[in-house]
Design a protein around this motif. Structure first.
Motif, PDB file in Angstrom:
ATOM      1  N   GLU A 165      -6.199  -3.341  -7.841  1.00  0.00           N
ATOM      2  CA  GLU A 165      -7.707  -2.534  -7.188  1.00  0.00           C
ATOM      3  C   GLU A 165      -7.421  -2.903  -5.558  1.00  0.00           C
ATOM      4  OE1 GLU A 165     -10.816  -2.405  -9.539  1.00  0.00           O
ATOM      5  OE2 GLU A 165     -10.045  -1.521 -11.384  1.00  0.00           O
ATOM      6  N   PRO A 166      -7.732  -1.934  -4.501  1.00  0.00           N
ATOM      7  CA  PRO A 166      -8.497  -2.267  -3.904  1.00  0.00           C
ATOM      8  C   PRO A 166      -9.292  -4.206  -3.905  1.00  0.00           C
ATOM      9  CG  PRO A 166      -8.511  -0.148  -3.654  1.00  0.00           C
ATOM     10  CD  PRO A 166      -8.740  -1.148  -5.268  1.00  0.00           C
ATOM     11  N   ARG A 167      -8.709  -5.367  -2.961  1.00  0.00           N
ATOM     12  CA  ARG A 167      -9.780  -6.604  -2.810  1.00  0.00           C
ATOM     13  C   ARG A 167     -11.033  -6.016  -2.706  1.00  0.00           C
ATOM     14  NH1 ARG A 167      -5.206  -9.976  -0.364  1.00  0.00           N
ATOM     15  NH2 ARG A 167      -5.418  -7.697   1.039  1.00  0.00           N
ATOM     16  N   THR A 168     -11.133  -5.052  -1.176  1.00  0.00           N
ATOM     17  CA  THR A 168     -12.344  -4.690  -1.133  1.00  0.00           C
ATOM     18  C   THR A 168     -12.376  -3.030  -0.419  1.00  0.00           C
ATOM     19  OG1 THR A 168     -11.522  -4.412   1.481  1.00  0.00           O
ATOM     20  CG2 THR A 168     -12.592  -6.583   0.283  1.00  0.00           C
ATOM     21  N   ASP A 169     -13.610  -2.713  -0.310  1.00  0.00           N
ATOM     22  CA  ASP A 169     -14.146  -1.491  -0.286  1.00  0.00           C
ATOM     23  C   ASP A 169     -13.244  -0.881   0.603  1.00  0.00           C
ATOM     24  OD1 ASP A 169     -15.161  -1.243  -2.795  1.00  0.00           O
ATOM     25  OD2 ASP A 169     -17.545  -1.557  -1.419  1.00  0.00           O
ATOM     26  N   GLU A 170     -12.656  -0.838   1.963  1.00  0.00           N
ATOM     27  CA  GLU A 170     -11.867  -1.132   2.905  1.00  0.00           C
ATOM     28  C   GLU A 170     -10.866  -0.454   3.203  1.00  0.00           C
ATOM     29  OE1 GLU A 170     -14.889  -3.833   3.550  1.00  0.00           O
ATOM     30  OE2 GLU A 170     -16.151  -2.160   3.143  1.00  0.00           O
ATOM     31  N   GLU A 171     -10.014  -1.196   1.614  1.00  0.00           N
ATOM     32  CA  GLU A 171      -8.527  -1.046   1.783  1.00  0.00           C
ATOM     33  C   GLU A 171      -8.312  -0.587   0.158  1.00  0.00           C
ATOM     34  OE1 GLU A 171      -6.936  -4.984   1.790  1.00  0.00           O
ATOM     35  OE2 GLU A 171      -7.157  -5.804  -0.089  1.00  0.00           O
TER      36      GLU A 171
ATOM     37  N   THR B 201       0.673  -1.265   0.272  1.00  0.00           N
ATOM     38  CA  THR B 201       0.021   0.022   0.321  1.00  0.00           C
ATOM     39  C   THR B 201       1.229   1.306   0.018  1.00  0.00           C
ATOM     40  OG1 THR B 201      -0.319   0.306   2.658  1.00  0.00           O
ATOM     41  CG2 THR B 201      -1.543  -1.258   1.389  1.00  0.00           C
TER      42      THR B 201
END
Length: 98
Positions: free
Chosen positions: A74-80, A30
């Motif tokens: 891209e992020p794996r989830t909306d939170e990361e 990140t």
């Protein structure tokens, strides 16, 4: 206002790591982890929020300047956040590099 160089006890070269020097092949990071690495910290080092904001001021331009040597996921989830890694042959999705 500009400050005279003589006002400082020491001046250092403005050298930054290359992506290959900073990031391990096969790993994705990140921008927060990259910020820590640029300061010689471990990617998971605990730092306060104010320090993290300052480190991001260095990391974001570093990512932009070195974009040709990086891949992004891209992020794996909306939170990361998104992830960045070294660009290696075969590391870019088909058609994504065109």
């Amino acid at each position: 206002m500009p400050t005279d160089k003589d006002d400082f006890s020491a001046l250092y070269p403005c050298d930054f790591y290359t992506p290959a020097e900073l990031l391990a092949p096969g790993q994705m990071y990140t921008v927060y982890e990259i910020a820590r690495l640029l300061q010689g910290l471990e990617p998971d080092a605990e730092i306060d929020e104010g320090t993290e904001e300052i480190l991001l001021d260095w990391a974001i331009p570093w990512v932009i300047v070195n974009a040709d040597d990086l891949v992004v996921a891209e992020p794996r989830t909306d939170e990361e956040p998104g992830y960045y890694g070294l660009r290696e042959d075969g590391g870019v999705a088909d058609g994504a590099d065109e």
